[in-house]
Every structure is written in C-alpha cells, then in structure tokens.
Design a protein around this motif. Structure first.
Motif, PDB file in Angstrom:
ATOM      1  N   TRP A  19       0.841  -1.190   0.000  1.00 30.82           N
ATOM      2  CA  TRP A  19       0.000   0.000   0.000  1.00 30.82           C
ATOM      3  C   TRP A  19       0.880   1.244   0.000  1.00 30.82           C
ATOM      4  CZ3 TRP A  19      -5.409   0.394   0.117  1.00 30.82           C
ATOM      5  CH2 TRP A  19      -6.091  -0.831   0.196  1.00 30.82           C
ATOM      6  N   ALA A  20       0.336   2.376  -0.455  1.00 31.78           N
ATOM      7  CA  ALA A  20       1.074   3.637  -0.488  1.00 31.78           C
ATOM      8  C   ALA A  20       0.122   4.816  -0.300  1.00 31.78           C
ATOM      9  CB  ALA A  20       1.811   3.781  -1.812  1.00 31.78           C
ATOM     10  N   ALA A  21       0.709   5.938   0.057  1.00 28.29           N
ATOM     11  CA  ALA A  21      -0.013   7.209   0.145  1.00 28.29           C
ATOM     12  C   ALA A  21       0.589   8.131  -0.916  1.00 28.29           C
ATOM     13  CB  ALA A  21       0.150   7.832   1.522  1.00 28.29           C
ATOM     14  N   THR A  22      -0.251   8.731  -1.740  1.00 28.54           N
ATOM     15  CA  THR A  22       0.220   9.643  -2.779  1.00 28.54           C
ATOM     16  C   THR A  22      -0.445  11.000  -2.635  1.00 28.54           C
ATOM     17  OG1 THR A  22       0.669   7.856  -4.339  1.00 28.54           O
ATOM     18  CG2 THR A  22       0.360  10.035  -5.283  1.00 28.54           C
ATOM     19  N   THR A  36       4.174  13.490  -4.375  1.00 24.46           N
ATOM     20  CA  THR A  36       4.991  12.521  -3.666  1.00 24.46           C
ATOM     21  C   THR A  36       4.218  11.243  -3.363  1.00 24.46           C
ATOM     22  OG1 THR A  36       6.193  14.326  -2.627  1.00 24.46           O
ATOM     23  CG2 THR A  36       6.346  12.199  -1.551  1.00 24.46           C
ATOM     24  N   THR A  37       4.850  10.096  -3.583  1.00 25.77           N
ATOM     25  CA  THR A  37       4.282   8.809  -3.188  1.00 25.77           C
ATOM     26  C   THR A  37       5.170   8.206  -2.114  1.00 25.77           C
ATOM     27  OG1 THR A  37       3.245   8.377  -5.322  1.00 25.77           O
ATOM     28  CG2 THR A  37       3.712   6.466  -3.957  1.00 25.77           C
ATOM     29  N   VAL A  38       4.554   7.750  -1.030  1.00 28.18           N
ATOM     30  CA  VAL A  38       5.280   7.122   0.069  1.00 28.18           C
ATOM     31  C   VAL A  38       4.726   5.709   0.256  1.00 28.18           C
ATOM     32  CG1 VAL A  38       5.883   7.273   2.511  1.00 28.18           C
ATOM     33  CG2 VAL A  38       5.599   9.369   1.169  1.00 28.18           C
ATOM     34  N   GLU A  39       5.569   4.715   0.007  1.00 24.36           N
ATOM     35  CA  GLU A  39       5.167   3.327   0.195  1.00 24.36           C
ATOM     36  C   GLU A  39       5.226   2.969   1.672  1.00 24.36           C
ATOM     37  OE1 GLU A  39       7.041   0.522  -2.446  1.00 24.36           O
ATOM     38  OE2 GLU A  39       7.212   2.069  -4.006  1.00 24.36           O
ATOM     39  N   HIS A  70      -3.671   3.898  -1.659  1.00 25.93           N
ATOM     40  CA  HIS A  70      -3.948   2.953  -2.732  1.00 25.93           C
ATOM     41  C   HIS A  70      -2.989   1.776  -2.682  1.00 25.93           C
ATOM     42  CE1 HIS A  70      -0.367   4.473  -4.923  1.00 25.93           C
ATOM     43  NE2 HIS A  70      -0.696   5.616  -4.339  1.00 25.93           N
ATOM     44  N   LYS A  71      -3.421   0.681  -3.302  1.00 21.71           N
ATOM     45  CA  LYS A  71      -2.584  -0.503  -3.467  1.00 21.71           C
ATOM     46  C   LYS A  71      -1.625  -0.254  -4.626  1.00 21.71           C
ATOM     47  CE  LYS A  71      -3.522  -4.800  -2.025  1.00 21.71           C
ATOM     48  NZ  LYS A  71      -2.635  -5.531  -1.152  1.00 21.71           N
ATOM     49  N   LEU A  72      -0.403  -0.694  -4.471  1.00 22.73           N
ATOM     50  CA  LEU A  72       0.560  -0.619  -5.576  1.00 22.73           C
ATOM     51  C   LEU A  72       0.277  -1.762  -6.527  1.00 22.73           C
ATOM     52  CD1 LEU A  72       3.662   0.112  -3.385  1.00 22.73           C
ATOM     53  CD2 LEU A  72       2.482   1.734  -4.857  1.00 22.73           C
ATOM     54  N   SER A  73       0.559  -1.546  -7.789  1.00 33.21           N
ATOM     55  CA  SER A  73       0.285  -2.617  -8.755  1.00 33.21           C
ATOM     56  C   SER A  73       1.486  -3.506  -8.937  1.00 33.21           C
ATOM     57  CB  SER A  73      -0.116  -2.037 -10.091  1.00 33.21           C
ATOM     58  OG  SER A  73       0.735  -0.992 -10.474  1.00 33.21           O
TER      59      SER A  73
END
Length: 73
Positions: A19-22, A36-39, A70-73
């Motif tokens: 999961w990540a926050a963007t 910025t995206t933070v995993e 969101h979930k990372l693909s």
C-alpha cells in the motif's frame, strides 16, 4: 495513515505491505497532478507528515493537500 485507512493496527503491518499514500496536487478545473508517493514499508514512511510539508499550514497559507491511499500494482 495507511494503517488507519485500511483498518489495521501497527502490529498488523504485514497487511499494509503493498500500500502507499500519494499526494495529489490540485491544479484547478478538476485537474490533479501526482505528487509525492510514500510506500508503507519504505524508509520515508517513518518520517513525519510535517517533514513532507503536510502540516497545519495546508489550506491556509499553502495549497490544500489531498492524499490518496492505494494498493501498488
């Protein structure tokens, strides 16, 4: 933030892997740009929200911050 949104505690961190926050930057007229995206399991995820400029000044003297989890693909 990710733990809170998906409803798990810190001890259940394995459920948050992937999961990540963007940050989404509002450009106007319904247009957003990716920021910025933070995993979840990245080194950066240990930082504070304020260190990423996601603080009390957002929406006052700085533009509002929109975050998507969101979930990372």
């Amino acid at each position: 933030m990710i733990e809170y949104v998906i409803g798990v505690g810190p001890s259940d961190g394995a459920e948050c892997k992937g999961w990540a926050a963007t940050e989404c930057i509002e450009r106007g007229d319904g247009v957003f740009s990716k920021g910025t995206t933070v995993e979840y399991d990245s080194t950066r995820s240990k930082a504070t929200l304020a260190s990423m400029a996601w603080n009390k000044d957002r929406g006052v003297t700085l533009p509002p911050v929109w975050i998507t989890i969101h979930k990372l693909s």
